[in-house]
Design a protein around this motif. Structure first.
Motif, mmCIF file in Angstrom:
data_model
loop_
_atom_site.group_PDB
_atom_site.id
_atom_site.type_symbol
_atom_site.label_atom_id
_atom_site.label_comp_id
_atom_site.label_asym_id
_atom_site.label_seq_id
_atom_site.Cartn_x
_atom_site.Cartn_y
_atom_site.Cartn_z
ATOM 1 N N ALA A 1 20.343 79.614 42.597
ATOM 2 C CA ALA A 1 19.221 78.700 42.410
ATOM 3 C C ALA A 1 18.652 78.151 43.713
ATOM 4 O O ALA A 1 17.768 77.296 43.682
ATOM 5 C CB ALA A 1 19.594 77.550 41.482
ATOM 6 N N LEU A 2 19.114 78.651 44.848
ATOM 7 C CA LEU A 2 18.573 78.245 46.138
ATOM 8 C C LEU A 2 17.613 79.327 46.631
ATOM 9 O O LEU A 2 17.192 80.187 45.878
ATOM 10 C CB LEU A 2 19.717 78.004 47.127
ATOM 11 N N PRO B 1 13.172 71.391 34.882
ATOM 12 C CA PRO B 1 13.184 69.926 34.804
ATOM 13 C C PRO B 1 14.377 69.388 34.014
ATOM 14 O O PRO B 1 15.019 68.414 34.427
ATOM 15 C CB PRO B 1 11.854 69.603 34.109
ATOM 16 N N ALA B 2 14.671 70.013 32.872
ATOM 17 C CA ALA B 2 15.811 69.565 32.070
ATOM 18 C C ALA B 2 17.120 69.798 32.810
ATOM 19 O O ALA B 2 18.019 68.952 32.792
ATOM 20 C CB ALA B 2 15.825 70.292 30.728
ATOM 21 N N SER C 1 26.408 64.354 37.335
ATOM 22 C CA SER C 1 27.032 64.073 38.631
ATOM 23 C C SER C 1 27.012 62.590 38.980
ATOM 24 O O SER C 1 27.825 62.123 39.788
ATOM 25 C CB SER C 1 26.322 64.853 39.744
ATOM 26 N N GLY C 2 26.070 61.860 38.397
ATOM 27 C CA GLY C 2 25.968 60.439 38.680
ATOM 28 C C GLY C 2 25.210 60.106 39.943
ATOM 29 O O GLY C 2 25.198 58.944 40.381
ATOM 30 N N HIS C 3 24.557 61.098 40.554
ATOM 31 C CA HIS C 3 23.753 60.815 41.754
ATOM 32 C C HIS C 3 22.590 61.795 41.838
ATOM 33 O O HIS C 3 22.631 62.877 41.245
ATOM 34 C CB HIS C 3 24.610 60.885 43.025
ATOM 35 N N PRO C 4 21.544 61.445 42.590
ATOM 36 C CA PRO C 4 20.357 62.316 42.675
ATOM 37 C C PRO C 4 20.668 63.623 43.398
ATOM 38 O O PRO C 4 21.534 63.678 44.283
ATOM 39 C CB PRO C 4 19.350 61.475 43.469
ATOM 40 N N VAL C 5 19.952 64.680 43.034
ATOM 41 C CA VAL C 5 19.987 65.933 43.775
ATOM 42 C C VAL C 5 19.238 65.720 45.081
ATOM 43 O O VAL C 5 18.149 65.136 45.088
ATOM 44 C CB VAL C 5 19.334 67.069 42.953
ATOM 45 N N ASP C 6 19.822 66.149 46.207
ATOM 46 C CA ASP C 6 19.169 65.912 47.491
ATOM 47 C C ASP C 6 17.825 66.644 47.555
ATOM 48 O O ASP C 6 17.626 67.660 46.886
ATOM 49 C CB ASP C 6 20.075 66.325 48.648
ATOM 50 N N PRO C 7 16.876 66.141 48.348
ATOM 51 C CA PRO C 7 15.512 66.677 48.337
ATOM 52 C C PRO C 7 15.404 68.163 48.652
ATOM 53 O O PRO C 7 14.607 68.864 48.016
ATOM 54 C CB PRO C 7 14.798 65.827 49.397
ATOM 55 N N LEU C 8 16.169 68.670 49.630
ATOM 56 C CA LEU C 8 16.076 70.083 49.989
ATOM 57 C C LEU C 8 16.567 70.965 48.850
ATOM 58 O O LEU C 8 15.952 71.988 48.510
ATOM 59 C CB LEU C 8 16.868 70.366 51.267
ATOM 60 N N THR C 9 17.676 70.559 48.215
ATOM 61 C CA THR C 9 18.192 71.322 47.082
ATOM 62 C C THR C 9 17.212 71.265 45.910
ATOM 63 O O THR C 9 16.947 72.273 45.258
ATOM 64 C CB THR C 9 19.567 70.779 46.650
ATOM 65 N N GLU D 1 13.420 73.806 42.233
ATOM 66 C CA GLU D 1 12.142 73.723 41.535
ATOM 67 C C GLU D 1 11.276 74.957 41.762
ATOM 68 O O GLU D 1 10.337 75.209 41.000
ATOM 69 C CB GLU D 1 11.397 72.466 41.966
ATOM 70 N N ALA D 2 11.588 75.737 42.792
ATOM 71 C CA ALA D 2 10.827 76.966 43.049
ATOM 72 C C ALA D 2 11.248 78.103 42.124
ATOM 73 O O ALA D 2 10.624 79.165 42.134
ATOM 74 C CB ALA D 2 11.003 77.395 44.509
#
Length: 269
Positions: A38-39, A158-159, A168-176, A181-182
């Motif tokens: 997914a990267l 999105p889901a 996970s209890g925390h946001p996904v970092d912006p780069l990931t 999203e691509a």
């Protein structure tokens, strides 16, 4: 951005060659960097690999099928390991590269194990970053969260991202997040379904690897660390470095990786 066609099915594979500086050794062997699930190839610039390695040698990055800017078929059969192998070889052929140092993270490392077993003549060395010779059942639930594939199939990316953050209890970092999203949710789900418990590279094949091998895995990623230790036992001449405090998601950005890779490449060139 350039593209190569996979000869097995015509899927277009996006890639980029960052040329070495004018002062680099003209005979320096290129380095190929292959991302994880997914990267995309964007992570290698974001985490400093192009800046670190392109002054001394050409660096090739690519998007495996189903990822980034490459083709995204929706059928599971398109994600067999021979197709991933052919993605990498098609890029090397299109770029006119006969042999390269290969670093793969997670999925990229699993592709690397297969290439080292079946096409060792194309690899000057192999670095497994948070990788293993195969996956077990439920691997994607363990890496992301329980029900990850169903989440993709139900609500797309999105889901998936929302459920991942909730689990996970925390946001996904912006780069990931940007890399995820691509992706096309249906293509990624087909890939995950096809590779859940995929056939692994055998111990006999690993023991016969002719190329130098570097094994890097996080101390907080027990599944991949055990795999790296197992491979090291089969290849006593390989180099194993546990990455302190790293989970499965941490290795590409771990501060030890670039220095260790530089040292390894210097010893194999």
């Amino acid at each position: 951005m350039d593209a190569a066609a996979n000869p097995l099915d015509g899927v277009r594979i996006a890639y980029r060659v960052t040329q070495a500086s004018e002062t680099a050794d003209p005979g320096a062997v290129p380095l190929v960097l292959v991302h994880g699930t997914a990267l995309s190839q964007a992570i290698w610039r974001g985490f400093g690999y192009l800046k670190a390695f392109s002054p001394e040698r050409p660096v090739v990055t690519l998007d495996l099928r189903g990822h980034g800017r490459s083709g995204k078929p929706h059928d599971e059969a398109s994600y067999a390991m021979d197709r991933f192998q052919a993605d990498v070889l098609a890029v090397l052929d299109e770029a006119g590269i006969e042999r390269a140092h290969y670093l793969g993270y997670s999925l990229g490392a699993r592709v690397g194990f297969s290439l080292a077993a079946e096409h060792p003549e194309r690899l000057a060395s192999f670095t497994s970053l948070g990788g293993a010779p195969g996956t077990g059942r439920g691997a994607f639930d363990r890496v992301f969260f329980e029900g990850a594939v169903a989440s993709l199939e139900r609500g797309g990316m999105p889901a998936f991202l929302a459920d991942w953050e909730r689990a996970s209890g925390h946001p996904v970092d912006p780069l990931t997040r940007q890399a995820f999203e691509a992706n096309d949710g249906a293509a990624l789900a087909a890939y995950m379904r096809a590779n859940d418990g995929d056939v692994r590279v055998t111990d006999a094949a690993i023991a016969a690897f002719p190329t130098p091998v570097l094994l890097l895995a996080g101390t907080r990623d027990p599944e991949r660390l055990r795999a790296a230790e197992h491979v090291h036992g089969l290849l006593p001449d390989s180099t194993l470095h546990p990455l302190a405090t790293a989970t499965h998601g941490d290795p590409p950005r771990h501060p030890q990786v670039i220095p260790l890779l530089k040292e390894f490449l210097a010893s194999t060139s």
